[in-house]
Each structure stands twice: as C-alpha cells, then as structure tokens.
Write a protein that holds these residues in place. Structure first.
Motif, mmCIF file in Angstrom:
data_model
loop_
_atom_site.group_PDB
_atom_site.id
_atom_site.type_symbol
_atom_site.label_atom_id
_atom_site.label_comp_id
_atom_site.label_asym_id
_atom_site.label_seq_id
_atom_site.Cartn_x
_atom_site.Cartn_y
_atom_site.Cartn_z
ATOM 1 N N ALA A 76 0.825 -1.205 0.000
ATOM 2 C CA ALA A 76 0.000 0.000 0.000
ATOM 3 C C ALA A 76 0.859 1.255 0.000
ATOM 4 N N TYR A 77 0.258 2.333 -0.483
ATOM 5 C CA TYR A 77 0.834 3.664 -0.322
ATOM 6 C C TYR A 77 -0.035 4.441 0.664
ATOM 7 N N ASN A 78 0.589 5.055 1.659
ATOM 8 C CA ASN A 78 -0.136 5.875 2.621
ATOM 9 C C ASN A 78 0.700 7.093 2.990
ATOM 10 N N ARG A 79 0.018 8.172 3.270
ATOM 11 C CA ARG A 79 0.683 9.386 3.763
ATOM 12 C C ARG A 79 0.315 9.563 5.233
ATOM 13 N N ARG A 80 1.339 9.713 6.054
ATOM 14 C CA ARG A 80 1.124 9.978 7.481
ATOM 15 C C ARG A 80 1.719 11.339 7.832
ATOM 16 N N GLY A 81 1.460 11.789 9.046
ATOM 17 C CA GLY A 81 1.950 13.093 9.468
ATOM 18 C C GLY A 81 0.931 13.808 10.319
ATOM 19 N N GLY A 82 0.805 15.114 10.135
ATOM 20 C CA GLY A 82 -0.130 15.914 10.902
ATOM 21 C C GLY A 82 -0.097 17.349 10.433
ATOM 22 N N LYS A 83 -0.982 18.174 10.996
ATOM 23 C CA LYS A 83 -1.050 19.572 10.568
ATOM 24 C C LYS A 83 -1.029 20.506 11.769
ATOM 25 N N LEU A 84 -0.535 21.694 11.517
ATOM 26 C CA LEU A 84 -0.533 22.782 12.485
ATOM 27 C C LEU A 84 -1.528 23.836 12.012
ATOM 28 N N GLU A 85 -2.467 24.182 12.865
ATOM 29 C CA GLU A 85 -3.433 25.234 12.552
ATOM 30 C C GLU A 85 -3.036 26.484 13.318
ATOM 31 N N GLY A 86 -2.465 27.456 12.619
ATOM 32 C CA GLY A 86 -1.935 28.640 13.274
ATOM 33 C C GLY A 86 -0.494 28.390 13.665
ATOM 34 N N LEU A 87 0.415 29.174 13.135
ATOM 35 C CA LEU A 87 1.836 28.972 13.371
ATOM 36 C C LEU A 87 2.354 29.967 14.396
ATOM 37 N N ASN A 88 3.275 29.514 15.197
ATOM 38 C CA ASN A 88 3.914 30.372 16.193
ATOM 39 C C ASN A 88 5.057 31.129 15.518
ATOM 40 N N ASN A 107 4.142 16.001 5.855
ATOM 41 C CA ASN A 107 3.737 14.879 5.001
ATOM 42 C C ASN A 107 4.825 13.811 4.991
ATOM 43 N N LEU A 108 4.497 12.635 5.506
ATOM 44 C CA LEU A 108 5.424 11.511 5.519
ATOM 45 C C LEU A 108 4.838 10.409 4.639
ATOM 46 N N ASP A 109 5.503 10.118 3.531
ATOM 47 C CA ASP A 109 4.994 9.141 2.564
ATOM 48 C C ASP A 109 5.628 7.773 2.803
ATOM 49 N N TYR A 110 4.783 6.742 2.830
ATOM 50 C CA TYR A 110 5.242 5.384 3.125
ATOM 51 C C TYR A 110 4.709 4.390 2.091
ATOM 52 N N ILE A 111 5.516 3.386 1.804
ATOM 53 C CA ILE A 111 5.038 2.142 1.216
ATOM 54 C C ILE A 111 4.862 1.175 2.384
ATOM 55 N N ASP A 112 3.621 0.783 2.617
ATOM 56 C CA ASP A 112 3.299 -0.094 3.744
ATOM 57 C C ASP A 112 3.070 -1.519 3.272
#
Length: 227
Positions: A76-88, A107-112
């Motif tokens: 599989a191909y999957n993208r993991r990671g997270g987001k910041l809403e509002g930057l310091n 954005n962290l892209d993986y072949i799982d």
C-alpha cells in the motif's frame, strides 16, 4: 527499497498461484485521518500537531486458511503526518496575525506492507461482517512540509528531521463484505493503525516521541483468479 520490491514480487507470485489455491486478489482506496500525537519536536515550540486528512491505496491477496480465517498480505501507499493550525511566528503583532492565518502540514509518505489476518464473523447469507488484525511494515519514501496562508500562498519543500526509513505498526479493523457482479465482491472497512516505532530518530541525548497514529475508511473489490 529492495525489500519493497521483494514483497511486490512475492505478491505477484502469490497471485500467479491463485488458480491452484483459490486465492482472491483485490484493490482498495482509503481516506485516512493521521497524526503524530505528542510529537516532541513540535511540542518544544509550544504547539501540537492535529489530525489531517490524506488518501491511500493498496493491492492485496487473500489466502484462505479455513472456512472463516484467511491471510491478507497487502502492499500500500499511505501518507502519514499531521497539521498545524496557526503557526507560532513570534510575539509581535504582525507575526501573530500571519501565524493565525497560516497552517502547515507535515507529510510523511510510506510504502506499507500490512500482514493481516481476517476472520469472517458469519459465512451465512450474502454479506459478511469481518475483523482484521496484524502487523504492518512501513518504508518511508518521502518527507515534505507544506505551508499555506489563507489558501492563497502555498509553499512545499523537503524537510529533514532525522527521519527513520523503517516503521513498524499494528493494524486492527472491522469491515463488511458483499457480493457484486459474478464472483466479484465489494467491501467497506474501518481500520486503526498505531506505529510502534518513532518516525524521527533521537537528536543525540534528546529523546524524540514521534509515533504515528492513523484512522482509515476504505472501500474496495476482490475477485478469485483462475476460476
């Protein structure tokens, strides 16, 4: 990457042997909510990552073990990671205004390669609920950061935080399978994947907590080969 190719070849060979063993093959697409809770690097900046929506897809083979159990290896191909809403961006007025209007995505892209065991709760009737569980191997193939301000200014660039190339996690899920045309089957599935290893290596003596978390909703089809 060589390990990924070996597994892909193994899946192809598995499909080739399907005629003799009654194996099904299939494909699925997924919508994922992914995050890195308690990401030490981000928390040290006084912020925290939130779940972000990503997409993914997989090819798989389903090998029956008995009437209810089967083994389902996937690539599989999957993208993991997270987001910041509002930057310091600092304590100044301009920095606060721009920061509140901006957001960032890691954005962290993986072949799982999930190695799942599937249990059909019921084999009676046309449809069947089922559960899946098993380990999942991950190989990072890309890592980027994207920033946007009001959706008008988009910046994408590579970022290196001492990322690890290998990830090990566990997957559990619940699904429902139903017959479609002929011998083809369709299914919907909800899964949760928890990373057991940190996505980022420690910075010298500084320990970094960076285990990924992923909720997924997927739909797909499968069919027998050679029947």
């Amino acid at each position: 990457m060589k390990s990924i190719l070996k597994v892909a070849i193994a899946l192809v060979l598995t499909a080739g042997a399907a005629q003799a063993q009654g194996i099904n093959i299939g494909a699925k697409g997924s919508l994922n909510l992914t995050n890195i809770p308690k990401f030490t690097v981000i928390e040290s900046l006084g912020q925290d990552l939130k779940y972000m929506a990503t997409g993914g897809g997989a090819l798989f083979a389903e090998i029956p073990l008995d009437a209810n159990f089967s083994f389902r290896p996937e690539i599989a191909y999957n993208r993991r990671g997270g987001k910041l809403e509002g930057l310091n961006l600092g304590s100044g007025t301009i920095g606060q205004i721009i920061g509140n209007l901006a957001n960032a995505r890691l954005n962290l892209d993986y072949i799982d390669i999930p190695l799942l065991f599937k249990y059909n709760i019921s084999t009676e009737g046309e449809g069947s609920p089922y559960v899946v569980a098993g380990p999942s191997l991950g190989f990072m193939v890309g890592h980027t950061m994207s920033n946007s301000i009001l959706g008008l200014i988009d910046l994408n660039y590579n970022v290196n935080m001492n990322f690890k190339n290998f990830d090990l996690g566990g997957v559990v899920g619940l699904g429902y399978e139903m017959p479609l045309n002929g011998k083809m089957k369709g299914f919907v599935e909800a899964t949760y994947r928890q990373g057991f290893l940190n996505a980022v290596d420690n910075f010298g003596p500084v320990k970094v907590d960076s285990k990924t978390s992923n909720f997924g909703i997927s739909a797909g089809v499968s069919f027998p080969v050679g029947k």
